[in-house]
Scaffold this active site. Structure first.
Site, PDB file in Angstrom:
ATOM      1  N   ASP A 136       0.840  -1.198   0.000  1.00  0.00           N
ATOM      2  CA  ASP A 136       0.000   0.000   0.000  1.00  0.00           C
ATOM      3  C   ASP A 136       0.881   1.258   0.000  1.00  0.00           C
ATOM      4  OD1 ASP A 136       0.885  -0.043   2.598  1.00  0.00           O
ATOM      5  OD2 ASP A 136      -1.090   0.206   3.520  1.00  0.00           O
ATOM      6  N   SER A 137       2.210   1.058  -0.010  1.00  0.00           N
ATOM      7  CA  SER A 137       3.128   2.168  -0.298  1.00  0.00           C
ATOM      8  C   SER A 137       2.792   2.760  -1.662  1.00  0.00           C
ATOM      9  CB  SER A 137       4.584   1.688  -0.262  1.00  0.00           C
ATOM     10  OG  SER A 137       4.738   0.488  -0.991  1.00  0.00           O
ATOM     11  N   ASP A 166      -1.263  -6.215  -0.485  1.00  0.00           N
ATOM     12  CA  ASP A 166      -1.293  -5.552   0.812  1.00  0.00           C
ATOM     13  C   ASP A 166      -2.712  -5.059   1.095  1.00  0.00           C
ATOM     14  OD1 ASP A 166      -0.046  -4.708   3.089  1.00  0.00           O
ATOM     15  OD2 ASP A 166       1.068  -3.059   2.150  1.00  0.00           O
ATOM     16  N   LYS A 205      -1.224  -9.481   2.759  1.00  0.00           N
ATOM     17  CA  LYS A 205      -0.468  -9.028   3.937  1.00  0.00           C
ATOM     18  C   LYS A 205      -1.352  -8.071   4.722  1.00  0.00           C
ATOM     19  CE  LYS A 205       3.024  -5.836   3.784  1.00  0.00           C
ATOM     20  NZ  LYS A 205       2.502  -4.779   4.689  1.00  0.00           N
ATOM     21  N   GLU A 246      -1.320  -5.589   8.538  1.00  0.00           N
ATOM     22  CA  GLU A 246      -0.492  -5.034   9.617  1.00  0.00           C
ATOM     23  C   GLU A 246      -1.103  -5.303  10.989  1.00  0.00           C
ATOM     24  OE1 GLU A 246       0.164  -0.847   8.947  1.00  0.00           O
ATOM     25  OE2 GLU A 246       1.039  -1.184   6.959  1.00  0.00           O
ATOM     26  N   GLU A 270       9.218  -4.314  10.357  1.00  0.00           N
ATOM     27  CA  GLU A 270       9.656  -3.003   9.856  1.00  0.00           C
ATOM     28  C   GLU A 270      10.195  -2.145  10.998  1.00  0.00           C
ATOM     29  OE1 GLU A 270       6.878  -1.094   7.226  1.00  0.00           O
ATOM     30  OE2 GLU A 270       7.990   0.793   7.221  1.00  0.00           O
TER      31      GLU A 270
HETATM   32  O1  KIV Z   1       3.517  -1.088   1.633  1.00  0.00           O
HETATM   33  C1  KIV Z   1       4.677  -1.532   1.588  1.00  0.00           C
HETATM   34  O2  KIV Z   1       5.420  -1.343   0.618  1.00  0.00           O
HETATM   35  C2  KIV Z   1       5.132  -2.298   2.737  1.00  0.00           C
HETATM   36  C3  KIV Z   1       6.596  -2.609   2.808  1.00  0.00           C
HETATM   37  C4  KIV Z   1       7.348  -1.408   3.173  1.00  0.00           C
HETATM   38  C5  KIV Z   1       6.873  -3.759   3.692  1.00  0.00           C
HETATM   39  O3  KIV Z   1       4.375  -2.639   3.589  1.00  0.00           O
END
Ligand code: KIV
Length: 279
Positions: free
Chosen positions: A47-48, A86, A116, A118, A185
């Site tokens: 989600d970056s 994510d 994924k 969090e 992280e």
């Molecule tokens: O969103 C992302 O790119 C991430 C990584 C930094 C692990 O969660």
């Protein structure tokens, strides 16, 4: 040896054999294809995306629709790497049912291999529910950007004994809940090493030192494409942004000066055809 599609069993075998696991982020077809060809084990559609592609100031506004759109493009560019979608903020936090439904969309609609999400111990029941529904889950502890406000900013986590103890407990709980992998992280190297020894699943570090089972970085950081800030844990392997800007400025200049397009970029028509047209 010919390359085959990466599997969860293959990732676990790498941990057990002491071989490092590689992960990079991708958000589009052509970058995914290049990353896949580079031989990476896993691609994270992080989600970056919100910050490095969509121009948001954090990952919080990213929506399910935005994530699915980009996951589909990455899927089309990927042959071998294991794909991790994510889950965006609030797509898994409200209820377990909603978490399962949204995780399912990453698999069914976008073609991801896993998701994924969090969170630590408090998210273990959600991880278990999604795994029980048949969807592999990669967990993510330490600095969790979606809830950075709750953590009072983008800070290294687990720096005191109590914080470190909670991280180790979270890792154990997520392992027991059935997560197949764990991203860590921004936590001290020694705590990441301790967690890596304490859990059966592979650990992937980002700002967590060299003793994790693998490493992940945001590809735009690796390539020097994201210029707003460069976190301490990033290694920039090439600085592309200045090169891209110089190339684009040269294009603008050449069009303005009539240098581009040159004769070699055009298409000819036979003289007699031109005569016919005129005549
Ligand atoms: O969103 C992302 O790119 C991430 C990584 C930094 C692990 O969660």
């Amino acid at each position: 040896m010919s390359r085959t599609k990466v599997t969860i069993a293959g990732l676990k075998a790498k941990k057990d054999a002491g071989q490092k696991i590689t992960m990079l982020t991708a958000y589009d077809f052509y970058t995914a294809a290049m990353i896949d060809q580079a031989g990476v084990d896993t691609i994270l559609i992080g989600d970056s995306l919100g910050m490095v592609v969509l121009g948001y100031t954090s990952t919080v506004p990213v929506t399910m629709d935005e994530m699915l759109h980009h996951c589909k493009a990455v899927r089309r560019g990927t042959e071998f790497a294991f794909l991790i979608g994510d889950m965006p903020f609030m797509s898994y936090n409200v209820s377990r049912e909603e978490a399962i439904r949204n995780a399912g969309r990453f698999i069914k609609e976008a073609g991801c291999d896993s998701v994924k999400l969090e969170g630590g111990t408090e998210m273990a029941p959600t991880v278990k529910a999604v795994v029980d529904a048949g969807i592999p889950v990669c967990a993510h502890i330490g600095l969790t950007p979606q809830t950075a406000t709750k953590l009072s900013g983008f800070k290294v986590q687990g720096k005191d004994a109590e914080g470190a103890r909670q991280l180790i407990q979270s890792a154990r709980d997520l392992d027991a809940a059935g997560a197949y992998m764990l991203v860590m992280e921004c936590i001290p190297d020694a705590i990441a090493a301790e967690i890596t020894r304490a859990v059966s699943i592979p650990t992937i570090g980002i700002g967590a030192g060299p003793d994790c089972d693998g490493q992940v970085l945001v590809t735009n950081d690796v390539l020097g494409l994201f210029e707003k800030f460069v976190p301490k844990f990033v290694k920039q392997y090439v600085n592309l942004a200045p090169q891209i800007k110089a190339a684009l400025a040269e294009y603008v200049r050449e069009v303005q000066d009539g240098v581009f397009p040159g004769p070699e970029h055009g298409f000819a028509i036979k003289a007699e055809e031109l005569d016919k047209l005129k005549g």
